[in-house]
Design a protein around this motif. Structure first.
Motif, mmCIF file in Angstrom:
data_model
loop_
_atom_site.group_PDB
_atom_site.id
_atom_site.type_symbol
_atom_site.label_atom_id
_atom_site.label_comp_id
_atom_site.label_asym_id
_atom_site.label_seq_id
_atom_site.Cartn_x
_atom_site.Cartn_y
_atom_site.Cartn_z
ATOM 1 N N TYR A 66 0.833 -1.200 0.000
ATOM 2 C CA TYR A 66 0.000 0.000 0.000
ATOM 3 C C TYR A 66 0.870 1.254 0.000
ATOM 4 O O TYR A 66 2.046 1.215 0.374
ATOM 5 C CB TYR A 66 -0.906 0.042 1.245
ATOM 6 N N ALA A 68 0.489 4.965 1.748
ATOM 7 C CA ALA A 68 -0.320 5.646 2.762
ATOM 8 C C ALA A 68 0.211 7.048 3.011
ATOM 9 O O ALA A 68 1.406 7.319 2.859
ATOM 10 C CB ALA A 68 -0.313 4.851 4.062
ATOM 11 N N VAL A 103 3.872 0.907 2.511
ATOM 12 C CA VAL A 103 3.517 -0.028 3.582
ATOM 13 C C VAL A 103 3.757 -1.457 3.107
ATOM 14 O O VAL A 103 3.255 -1.861 2.052
ATOM 15 C CB VAL A 103 2.052 0.154 4.005
ATOM 16 N N VAL A 106 0.885 -5.028 7.681
ATOM 17 C CA VAL A 106 -0.073 -4.359 8.562
ATOM 18 C C VAL A 106 -0.292 -5.223 9.795
ATOM 19 O O VAL A 106 -0.594 -6.415 9.686
ATOM 20 C CB VAL A 106 -1.415 -4.119 7.842
ATOM 21 N N VAL A 111 1.994 -0.298 11.234
ATOM 22 C CA VAL A 111 2.331 -0.766 9.885
ATOM 23 C C VAL A 111 3.850 -0.758 9.762
ATOM 24 O O VAL A 111 4.537 0.063 10.379
ATOM 25 C CB VAL A 111 1.714 0.121 8.779
ATOM 26 N N ARG A 124 -0.728 2.986 13.477
ATOM 27 C CA ARG A 124 -1.797 3.137 12.490
ATOM 28 C C ARG A 124 -2.645 4.380 12.710
ATOM 29 O O ARG A 124 -3.322 4.865 11.786
ATOM 30 C CB ARG A 124 -2.675 1.881 12.491
ATOM 31 N N VAL A 131 -6.137 4.648 2.074
ATOM 32 C CA VAL A 131 -4.879 4.023 1.686
ATOM 33 C C VAL A 131 -4.995 3.477 0.260
ATOM 34 O O VAL A 131 -5.994 2.849 -0.101
ATOM 35 C CB VAL A 131 -4.517 2.885 2.663
ATOM 36 N N THR A 133 -4.106 0.886 -2.548
ATOM 37 C CA THR A 133 -3.621 -0.475 -2.729
ATOM 38 C C THR A 133 -2.854 -0.555 -4.044
ATOM 39 O O THR A 133 -3.395 -0.239 -5.107
ATOM 40 C CB THR A 133 -4.785 -1.479 -2.741
ATOM 41 N N THR A 139 -3.874 -8.063 -3.613
ATOM 42 C CA THR A 139 -3.771 -7.589 -2.233
ATOM 43 C C THR A 139 -5.151 -7.256 -1.680
ATOM 44 O O THR A 139 -5.921 -6.543 -2.328
ATOM 45 C CB THR A 139 -2.876 -6.336 -2.150
ATOM 46 N N TYR A 142 -6.897 -2.608 2.569
ATOM 47 C CA TYR A 142 -6.125 -2.262 3.759
ATOM 48 C C TYR A 142 -6.921 -2.555 5.032
ATOM 49 O O TYR A 142 -8.067 -2.126 5.171
ATOM 50 C CB TYR A 142 -5.759 -0.777 3.717
#
Length: 377
Positions: A66, A68, A103, A106, A111, A124, A131, A133, A139, A142
């Protein structure tokens, strides 16, 4: 094995510490919206519940999942990235508000991230919920937490902080007959998501262990395609606690249903109204910034547990959902709650599969709320 892509606001938890980790940002008070219960601002207590691995951060062999954005609360201009999952560990670097990080993993409270060549853990709380992806096909969204098994507790079961009978014990003891969703089995213990950390239940106290299907085509009609559980306090002696537990049980009865393709579940409309006439009891709710007893307190935990279950399924479309506030509900990791109770606070989703789904929500009222979703025919 990695599994599938993982009026009032009616909840019990009273306001706790207002902001997290004073050493990482300078907190500043934020006014509460009227008639909304704000649960679980991140605090030092939340940090104590973190998954303290004792390992120095490393992304060797991992791929970024991810992107973020750092978003500390008002009054803070930067946050600290830590070498370990602890606010007491060494600071790796500072990351300014508005900056983006990659990231790689998680955890319930942190993270694992990389920023300008620096690798470490970030709470977090400081991650913006929106967030990105990197590869949504491979995936999960999140924060989704897929379970591998569902099991029933045979007798009162303690939840340990680590997989050992000598480990510290968490406050909540799960009552006999309760169901739990198991992430995996570790050294003879069932690993569960416990508030903003992990917990471990002695596997010898479990029966009826069922595999959660790794795909949306189940192995049998008894195999769920998604499962999630959350934990709550009971028999505390606090005013309204018994009513809150009964409300969770009542909401489970109303959540359990079959949804046909294209059907919509509106939590306020279908699980409510949160009235005595609908089987709900008085429990603490927040009104205009103060706590008092009101009917239906605790159903936000039910809606949030359902939210975490349906998020694991690609054929479910979430139409409306809002968190309790900047800190979200303390009984779940950050950004994982769904508040209900009035026009603005509601949880609505649609079954966009070509097949029906069956929701089974269960709670004995003693510590755990477990929701499973099955594929119908």
């Amino acid at each position: 094995m990695l599994k599938r892509v993982l009026i009032l606001c009616l909840c019990l938890c009273l306001l706790t510490s207002v902001f997290a980790l004073a050493e990482d940002v300078t907190p500043e008070a934020t006014p509460l919206p009227e008639n909304i219960e704000m649960e679980g601002f991140a605090s030092e207590e939340d940090t104590a519940m973190a998954d303290l691995t004792g390992e120095v951060a490393s992304i060797e062999g991992l791929e970024p999942l991810y992107i973020a954005t750092i978003k500390p609360f008002a009054g803070g201009s930067a946050i600290r990235m830590r070498a370990q999952q602890s606010s007491e560990s060494e600071a790796v670097c500072s990351v300014n508000k508005g900056k983006q990080v990659n990231v790689y993993a998680v955890y319930p409270s942190y993270v694992l991230a990389e920023y300008e060549g620096n690798v470490g853990y970030i709470i977090r709380t400081w991650i913006d919920e929106d967030v990105h992806t990197i590869d949504p096909v491979k995936t999960p969204p999140y924060g989704t937490v897929p379970s591998q098994f569902v099991a029933t507790v045979t007798e009162a079961a303690k939840v340990y902080a680590s997989p050992s009978l000598d480990a510290p014990v968490n406050d909540i003891v799960v009552g006999p007959g309760s169901k739990i969703a198991v992430l995996e089995f570790v050294d003879g213990f069932a690993k569960v998501l416990y508030w903003r950390s992990y917990g471990y239940v002695d596997a010898t106290l479990l029966t009826d262990v069922t595999v959660v299907s790794p795909t949306e085509t189940p192995m049998s009609s008894d195999t769920p395609i998604a499962a999630f559980c959350s934990f709550f306090e009971y028999n505390t002696g606090k005013e309204g606690n018994d009513g809150r537990c009964k409300n969770i049980v009542r909401s489970c009865e109303l959540m359990t249903r079959v949804m046909q393709p294209g059907e919509v579940l509106d939590f306020n409309a279908h699980i409510g109204p949160y009235k005595r006439s609908n089987g709900y009891h008085a429990a603490p709710v927040l009104i205009d910034g103060g706590s008092q007893l009101g009917y239906g307190g605790g159903t936000c935990q039910s809606s949030s547990t359902l939210y975490n279950t349906v998020r694991q399924l690609s054929g479910i479309t979430i139409l409306k959902r809002r968190p309790h506030g900047p800190g979200c509900a303390r009984y779940l990791p950050m950004h994982q709650d769904a508040a209900v109770g009035n026009t603005e606070l509601n949880f609505i989703f649609r079954n966009d599969y070509t097949f029906p789904i069956r929701i089974l929500a269960e709670s004995t009222g003693e510590g755990s709320l477990c929701i499973q979703i099955f594929r119908g025919e």
